[in-house]
Write an enzyme that holds these catalytic residues in place. Structure first.
Site, PDB file in Angstrom:
ATOM      1  N   PRO A 157      95.084  18.052 -35.633  1.00 55.87           N
ATOM      2  CA  PRO A 157      93.745  18.548 -35.455  1.00 55.87           C
ATOM      3  C   PRO A 157      92.813  17.088 -35.567  1.00 55.87           C
ATOM      4  O   PRO A 157      92.748  16.409 -36.728  1.00 55.87           O
ATOM      5  CB  PRO A 157      92.892  19.467 -36.496  1.00 55.87           C
ATOM      6  CG  PRO A 157      94.334  20.041 -37.172  1.00 55.87           C
ATOM      7  CD  PRO A 157      95.411  18.930 -36.997  1.00 55.87           C
ATOM      8  N   GLU A 158      91.949  16.685 -34.403  1.00 57.55           N
ATOM      9  CA  GLU A 158      91.054  15.569 -34.577  1.00 57.55           C
ATOM     10  C   GLU A 158      89.722  16.139 -34.564  1.00 57.55           C
ATOM     11  O   GLU A 158      89.720  17.447 -34.561  1.00 57.55           O
ATOM     12  CB  GLU A 158      91.516  14.469 -33.706  1.00 57.55           C
ATOM     13  CG  GLU A 158      92.831  14.005 -33.886  1.00 57.55           C
ATOM     14  CD  GLU A 158      93.070  12.859 -32.495  1.00 57.55           C
ATOM     15  OE1 GLU A 158      92.314  12.033 -32.146  1.00 57.55           O
ATOM     16  OE2 GLU A 158      94.493  12.724 -32.457  1.00 57.55           O
ATOM     17  N   ARG A 214     103.843  21.766 -43.142  1.00 53.26           N
ATOM     18  CA  ARG A 214     104.141  20.484 -43.950  1.00 53.26           C
ATOM     19  C   ARG A 214     103.529  20.184 -45.178  1.00 53.26           C
ATOM     20  O   ARG A 214     104.119  19.506 -46.078  1.00 53.26           O
ATOM     21  CB  ARG A 214     104.129  19.190 -43.144  1.00 53.26           C
ATOM     22  CG  ARG A 214     105.295  19.123 -42.117  1.00 53.26           C
ATOM     23  CD  ARG A 214     105.215  17.866 -41.384  1.00 53.26           C
ATOM     24  NE  ARG A 214     105.090  18.689 -39.846  1.00 53.26           N
ATOM     25  CZ  ARG A 214     104.903  17.755 -39.011  1.00 53.26           C
ATOM     26  NH1 ARG A 214     105.176  16.534 -38.805  1.00 53.26           N
ATOM     27  NH2 ARG A 214     104.906  18.331 -37.810  1.00 53.26           N
TER      28      ARG A 214
END
Length: 274
Positions: free
Chosen positions: A2-3, A112
């Site tokens: 996500p940016e 992660r």
DNA sequence: CGATGCCCCTGTATGC
DNA sequence: TGCATACAGGGGCATC
């Protein structure tokens, strides 16, 4: 990954779906992502509070509670925020569940485990260095071409890592830095100090356009990104270079190259990007 | 102080 | 086919 466009998409959906809801229970399955405060204080500080508003700073999503405290998420590579109705099976990799008074739920999930979660009073937001040192929002009115030129002035190094530097511009990551440079026809390894004025202008316009377009298409589901409803974004088919190694450049037909630049995989067209 | 590179972690891709 | 290994990456941190 996500940016800015992905986080903004989540923010806009959250305004519709969870704004005004009261969190009655916080179920901590795996408190590892919580950086501040302790998990006990985190739970106690959130239970019983109402989400008053949702803001964004760069890639940070900020939920404002009616206690004035800020519940802050940085999703990093594989973090997800998912709003599922009670009948729907809960997401994989769920780490925190925010249960609302109407029994709907907001799930924070992370494969992660790199994502960061904070609960802070607003006056302590600067204890997060990345927020304290954050550059201007590229879609705000303060981000003018003049401002962009000023920011780049005196900077050293290659343009692509610089666009990703959060102290330079907020919210631009690996995907959109590359897409912007492709659109501008600028090679990602160009030295910032040697960019001409019209090239800086091309990068500026491309960056703003690409970010706006990506928001309109609800972001890119590269890697693990899903929106608040668990749906993929629609922008991946519209990416022009990212992930297209070996494929033909859409502009000139020559094969797209991939190279590590600034430690990150970078795609570009040798012929179109000078 | 700025630039560089390692590290956190685990799913996926690659190699034999 | 299956196992082992490499690789991906945002941002913090150590190092030079």
């Amino acid at each position: 990954m996500p940016e800015l466009p992905e986080v903004e998409t989540i923010r806009q959906d959250m305004i519709k779906k969870v704004k005004g809801k009261k969190i009655v229970n916080v179920d901590l399955r795996n408190p590892k992502n919580i950086k501040i405060p302790s998990s006990v204080e985190f739970k106690r500080g959130i239970e019983g509070k109402v989400i008053q508003d949702i803001k964004r700073k760069g890639k940070y999503l900020i939920l404002i509670l009616d206690s004035r405290d800020l519940l802050i998420f940085h999703l990093k590579l594989t973090g997800r925020l998912l709003f599922f109705p009670p009948e729907k099976k809960e997401p994989d990799y769920t780490r925190i569940v925010f249960i609302f008074s109407d029994n709907t739920r907001l799930f924070f999930a992370d494969i992660r485990g790199f994502a960061d979660v904070y609960l802070l009073p607003p006056e302590k937001i600067d204890t997060i260095p990345a927020i304290k040192n954050m550059g201007p929002e590229p879609l705000s009115s303060e981000f003018t071409l003049e401002k962009f030129k000023k920011i780049l002035k005196g900077k050293k190094g290659k343009i692509k890592p610089l666009l990703m530097d959060q102290t330079v511009i907020a919210g631009v990551g690996n995907i959109y830095s590359q897409e912007s440079l492709y659109r501008a026809g600028i090679h990602p390894e160009r030295s910032v100090s040697r960019l001409k004025d019209e090239e800086i202008e091309a990068i500026y316009r491309s960056l703003v356009e690409v970010l706006k377009e990506a928001i309109r298409y609800r972001g890119s589901s590269v890697d693990a990104y899903l929106d608040l409803n668990g749906k993929e974004g629609d922008y991946v088919p519209r990416l022009k270079v990212y992930g297209r190694e070996g494929e033909n450049c859409l502009r000139c037909g020559s094969p797209i190259k991939k190279k590590k630049i600034g430690g990150r995989g970078t795609y570009f067209c040798e012929r179109c990007q000078k």
